[in-house]
Design a protein around this motif. Structure first.
Motif, mmCIF file in Angstrom:
data_model
loop_
_atom_site.group_PDB
_atom_site.id
_atom_site.type_symbol
_atom_site.label_atom_id
_atom_site.label_comp_id
_atom_site.label_asym_id
_atom_site.label_seq_id
_atom_site.Cartn_x
_atom_site.Cartn_y
_atom_site.Cartn_z
ATOM 1 N N TYR A 23 2.663 8.241 6.768
ATOM 2 C CA TYR A 23 2.542 7.820 5.361
ATOM 3 C C TYR A 23 3.846 7.189 4.903
ATOM 4 C CZ TYR A 23 -1.492 11.036 4.904
ATOM 5 O OH TYR A 23 -2.694 11.677 5.033
ATOM 6 N N GLU A 24 4.966 7.840 5.269
ATOM 7 C CA GLU A 24 6.270 7.407 4.779
ATOM 8 C C GLU A 24 6.569 5.965 5.211
ATOM 9 O OE1 GLU A 24 9.478 9.505 6.603
ATOM 10 O OE2 GLU A 24 10.787 9.307 4.854
ATOM 11 N N LEU A 31 4.135 3.546 3.569
ATOM 12 C CA LEU A 31 4.440 3.334 2.151
ATOM 13 C C LEU A 31 5.555 2.294 2.009
ATOM 14 C CD1 LEU A 31 3.908 4.033 -0.762
ATOM 15 C CD2 LEU A 31 5.460 5.968 -0.550
ATOM 16 N N ARG A 33 0.077 2.417 -3.653
ATOM 17 C CA ARG A 33 -0.338 3.639 -4.354
ATOM 18 C C ARG A 33 -1.419 4.394 -3.562
ATOM 19 N NH1 ARG A 33 0.634 7.829 -7.464
ATOM 20 N NH2 ARG A 33 -0.921 8.260 -9.063
ATOM 21 N N GLU A 77 0.422 6.438 -1.101
ATOM 22 C CA GLU A 77 1.070 7.533 -1.815
ATOM 23 C C GLU A 77 0.056 8.658 -2.090
ATOM 24 O OE1 GLU A 77 4.282 7.311 -5.461
ATOM 25 O OE2 GLU A 77 2.539 6.054 -5.530
#
Ligand code: ADP
Ligand code: ASP
Ligand code: MG
Length: 411
Positions: free
Chosen positions: A197-198, A201, A214, A217
């Motif tokens: 995810y990091e 993102l 988003r 996130e």
């Protein structure tokens, strides 16, 4: 019963034939015994065409009217998909974002989802129907319709997956997954089997259009794995998920780019406490997203130059917002450049590992690409360069860092 939330992007529903194709995919999946919620984007370039229509009518369209106008694009595609499913004998109903219970704040054009009340969708599923939801839109407490920002249908899908406690959210698009960089710019780009995810993102926030930031996130917050795959070909996609222990660290995982950057420099701002606060307060009140901020010592004594970047679409609004303040603080003037882009290398540990920054800058220098501004985060280094050099910059960086991207080991 297992619940599947799928999202189909604009090119996947671009015409009647593609909508029929999506209906066939949805009905096949449903036949496997899955409850289905399907989020759709507007057909093809509909959103761009609606924006252009509004601009033909007025130079400064009202934000509220603009959102109601743009929301119609997704309503067209979701109703057509429901009809196509019914035609195949699959019970299906379509819903606007408001009907699906997507509640947002009041920031037209880039509203944030505050909560989802999925009762109506749950009832639809309980009746054995497929729920088709118009992406990219929600409703304020005053019942005004909002949109979530370009690419926002991804966020509708992940928010619904979280609210309905689905195991996974599937995003179907016109590429086979997340690549090391935009495969349309660099044919050597490689598809990743997984990404954290990091890292996703950062890639999304720095312009990798394939996912709305988003959405990533929300996936991270609610622990929803997101599968990105092709709606056209059957091929394994990319899973966006929590970082795995086995993933290599300190590697460049991907390269993102964005060609839509404008730079504003306020010249000779008196060097005293509060001046920057005043400028950014005015930009904040205009709901403008400011990207890079740099304050540098100016040649003039006791003055500084204050530079920030916004998207090119927001440049005029930013200039309108700062005009009174620059006068008030006694700044020397304002200069702008609306032909910039940015390119980023993204990977866990990039900033903490010596050598990445210099290799990035050297690769750009070797290509004769001038760096205007540099920004960093824990896992990213970004250079702002001329918009027209972005494709060269992406290719140069991909060639420089490509060897460092082994796929994560799988047990
Ligand atoms: P959709 O309409 O399905 O939402 P988008 O156009 O929003 O599709 O996103 C898909 C596009 O994202 C691809 O066609 C590709 O050009 C672009 N893209 C940018 N960076 C990447 C990347 N790293 N991996 C895959 N696609 C990318
Ligand atoms: N139709 C909207 C756009 O073009 C939202 C989306 O496609 O996700 O940005
Ligand atoms: Mg998109």
């Amino acid at each position: 019963m297992a619940l599947t939330v799928q999202k189909y992007g604009g090119s996947s529903v671009a015409n009647a034939g593609r909508i029929l194709h999506v209906a066939a995919r949805v009905s096949k999946r449903r036949a496997q015994g899955n409850g289905m919620v399907v989020v759709v984007s507007a057909m093809g370039d509909t959103t761009d065409e609606l924006i252009s229509l509004a601009r033909q009518v007025t130079g400064r369209p009202s934000d509220r009217e603009m959102d109601l106008l743009l929301s119609t694009g997704e309503i067209v595609s979701c109703t057509l998909l429901a009809m196509a499913l019914r035609e195949r004998g699959v019970p299906a109903s379509s819903f606007t974002g408001a009907q699906a219970g997507i509640r947002t704040d009041r920031v037209h054009g880039r509203a944030r989802i505050l909560g989802v009340d999925p009762d109506r969708i749950r009832r639809c599923l309980a009746e054995g129907e497929v729920a088709i939801v118009a992406g990219f839109q929600g409703i304020t407490p005053e019942t005004d319709i909002t949109t979530l920002g370009r690419g926002g249908s991804d966020t509708t899908a992940v928010a619904l997956a979280a609210a309905l406690q689905a195991d996974c959210c599937e995003i179907y698009t016109d590429v086979e997954g997340i690549y090391t960089c935009d495969p349309r710019l660099e044919p050597m780009a490689r598809k990743m089997s997984a990404i954290s995810y990091e890292e996703m993102l950062e890639m999304a926030s720095q312009g990798a259009r394939v996912m709305h930031p988003r959405a990533v996130e929300l996936g991270a917050i609610y622990g929803i794995p997101i599968l990105v795959a092709s709606s056209m070909v059957e091929a394994p996609g990319t899973l966006i998920q929590g970082a795995s222990e086995m993933e290599p660290t300190n590697k460049v995982r991907g390269i993102s780019h964005d060609t839509n950057i404008a730079k504003v420099t306020i010249l000779a701002v008196p060097d005293r406490p509060g001046a920057a606060a005043q400028v950014f307060d005015s930009l904040g009140r205009a709901n403008l997203v400011i990207d890079t901020i740099v304050q540098n010592a100016s040649a003039h004594h006791d003055h500084t130059d204050l530079t920030f970047t916004v998207s090119q679409d927001d440049l005029q609004r930013a200039l309108d917002a700062i005009a009174p303040v620059t006068k008030e603080v006694g700044a020397g003037g304002v200069v702008t450049d609306d032909s910039l882009g940015k390119v980023s290398i993204v990977g866990t540990g990039v900033l903490n590992t010596p050598g990445y920054a210099s290799r990035m800058f050297k690769a750009l220098a070797d290509g004769g690409i001038n760096i205007e501004l540099i920004t960093t985060s824990e896992i990213r280094i970004t250079c702002i360069v001329s918009q027209e050099r972005i494709p060269d910059a992406v290719r140069a960086l991909h060639a420089t860092f490509e060897m460092e991207q082994p796929e994560p080991e799988r047990i």
